[in-house]
Design an enzyme around this catalytic site. Sequence first.
Site, mmCIF file in Angstrom:
data_model
loop_
_atom_site.group_PDB
_atom_site.id
_atom_site.type_symbol
_atom_site.label_atom_id
_atom_site.label_comp_id
_atom_site.label_asym_id
_atom_site.label_seq_id
_atom_site.Cartn_x
_atom_site.Cartn_y
_atom_site.Cartn_z
ATOM 1 N N LYS A 235 -67.540 -48.847 27.086
ATOM 2 C CA LYS A 235 -66.908 -49.798 27.999
ATOM 3 C C LYS A 235 -67.047 -49.320 29.447
ATOM 4 O O LYS A 235 -66.910 -48.130 29.730
ATOM 5 C CB LYS A 235 -65.437 -49.959 27.619
ATOM 6 C CG LYS A 235 -64.679 -51.040 28.388
ATOM 7 C CD LYS A 235 -63.271 -51.184 27.826
ATOM 8 C CE LYS A 235 -62.456 -52.248 28.559
ATOM 9 N NZ LYS A 235 -61.114 -52.428 27.960
ATOM 10 N N SER B 148 -60.007 -56.780 26.737
ATOM 11 C CA SER B 148 -60.962 -56.643 27.827
ATOM 12 C C SER B 148 -62.251 -55.955 27.395
ATOM 13 O O SER B 148 -63.233 -55.938 28.131
ATOM 14 C CB SER B 148 -60.326 -55.846 28.974
ATOM 15 O OG SER B 148 -59.912 -54.554 28.539
ATOM 16 N N SER C 216 -56.710 -54.723 23.824
ATOM 17 C CA SER C 216 -58.133 -54.858 24.119
ATOM 18 C C SER C 216 -59.039 -54.134 23.146
ATOM 19 O O SER C 216 -60.249 -54.360 23.157
ATOM 20 C CB SER C 216 -58.417 -54.352 25.540
ATOM 21 O OG SER C 216 -57.733 -55.142 26.485
#
Length: 570
Positions: A65, A139, A163
């Site tokens: 990420k 996210s 997330s």
Amino acid sequence: MPSTSLAPVLARICAAYARIEAVDRPEIWIGLRPQSDLEEEAHALGTRLAAGEFLPLAGRLLAVKGNIDVAGLPTTAGCPSYAYEPAADAPAVARLRAAGALVIGTTNLDQFATGLVGTRSPYGAVRNAHAPDRISGGSSSGSAVAVALGIADLALGTDTAGSGRVPAAFNGIVGLKPTRGLVPTEGVVPACASLDCVTVFARTLPEAESALALMTTPTARPVPARTPGPWRIAVPPTDQLGELDPGWAEAYESTADRLRAAGAVLVPLDLSPFTEAAAMLYAGAFVAERYTAVGAFVDSGPSGLDPTVAGIITAARDIPAHRLFADRDRLAELRSAAEDALGDADALLLPTAPGHPALADVEADPLGANARLGRFTNSTNLFDLCAVAAPAGEVAGLPFGVMLIGRAHTDERLPRIAALLTPPVRLAVVGAHLTGEPLNPQLLSLGARLLRTTTTAPVYRLHALATTPPKPGLVRTDEGGAAIETEIWELPPEGLGTLTAALPHPMTLGRIDLSDGTTAAGFLCEPYAVAGSKDITEHGGWRAYRSGTHFSPSGAHASASGAPVSPSGD
């Protein structure tokens, strides 16, 4: 690493980049490394293995990420003007790399990890892996989709409000959210530093567990004791779940029934402390910690800010301190009530989200759609709990996922319970995946176990293909077939999906008929590929051909002279 052992790693890298081109999803990535870099690192892995290093993740491809530091790639947190060049990998990344994982790139996210939708990014909205008109969930959107599409084997995300779980549910993969502090958050751009967790995505529970175990820091905090006996699963009444998408309540109830059928004991639970706390994460004063993290940067008015994210962060600037103290007191009361509600349950079963919106739904109501998605996930870190998100079937052709939430430091317990939802499948292998052959480690890494050695029904021909590593092609024939040595393995369904996603031409997955009249999924070869190849059917199996023997169904091989040879010579 011998060249035959390095070949599967290089083939996996090649397949990943071919997959990137085939799926055409550029919005997944913020920083994608050149294929040549990974191939160079693969050769370095070979040197390390040859020197005797133990590398449990050797050659596994890792996506990270974009708010987690990867040396050599900018950390953007989804905002180009925020980007900086990290001096080193974040500890979570470094530990997986040390175990042999190869970082393929950094992935897109809801900017500053603020959102559960996966659309709040100047790099583009990340579309769902299965339905491009639906959101991927955020996210950690890019990380989840990279795994779901078979590009990466593992991916790192973060989870403050869900997330590491909502994207897993929407894309039909596994997401592990560990106990807070179990995985270091150094090298992670904070969202809410006191709540943030580094999470892992994978297509199977064993893969995710292996990665999490390698990232964790030993802790002296004791694992809560449990009463001996079957798993006890807390299940709230469906009417406490609130409004769900059509078919989701039935899917949730069906999942609970499957756990009961697998031997778990279901116990009732009052969900209200969890849902009240969930609403406090954004509607209360706790959101002020997001301003502490990046508020000064947002206030400076840089380019590339997502307007929804900027609005959330700047609004948190003016929350008075007394509200935070009041909210902390109320949270303590709710946490006590939640612990009482859990009682002696090993886990709480919930849908991961109440529904799966389309991209258009989020565009029409960006705040409302996002807030709804956190109904079941927002309270987990506030209450210092751990969780696993696992696939639990489909609703209307889209993945449906559930969460199992447990007390802090019950991280190893939850995947064992989640495994009850995914009965294993059987896989027949006849070539490079056999025990001792170059691709067998792929099966082992997916949690597969060998059940038995047998033969196919006498309706197949076996050919030696000109591939790297060498492998045979099994083709069904209407006449002149023979029984071929076969191993039957058992592995999680997600593992079969992993193998299928990475399967190179001319191999295909199909049904193989066995000598006992049963069938199993197995690797076959497209008929065109055997033209001009050597027919090795007379040997009765791949290992027998490679050793110059003949396979006997009794378990021994015969040499060219007819004398029995121990199978251990394969």
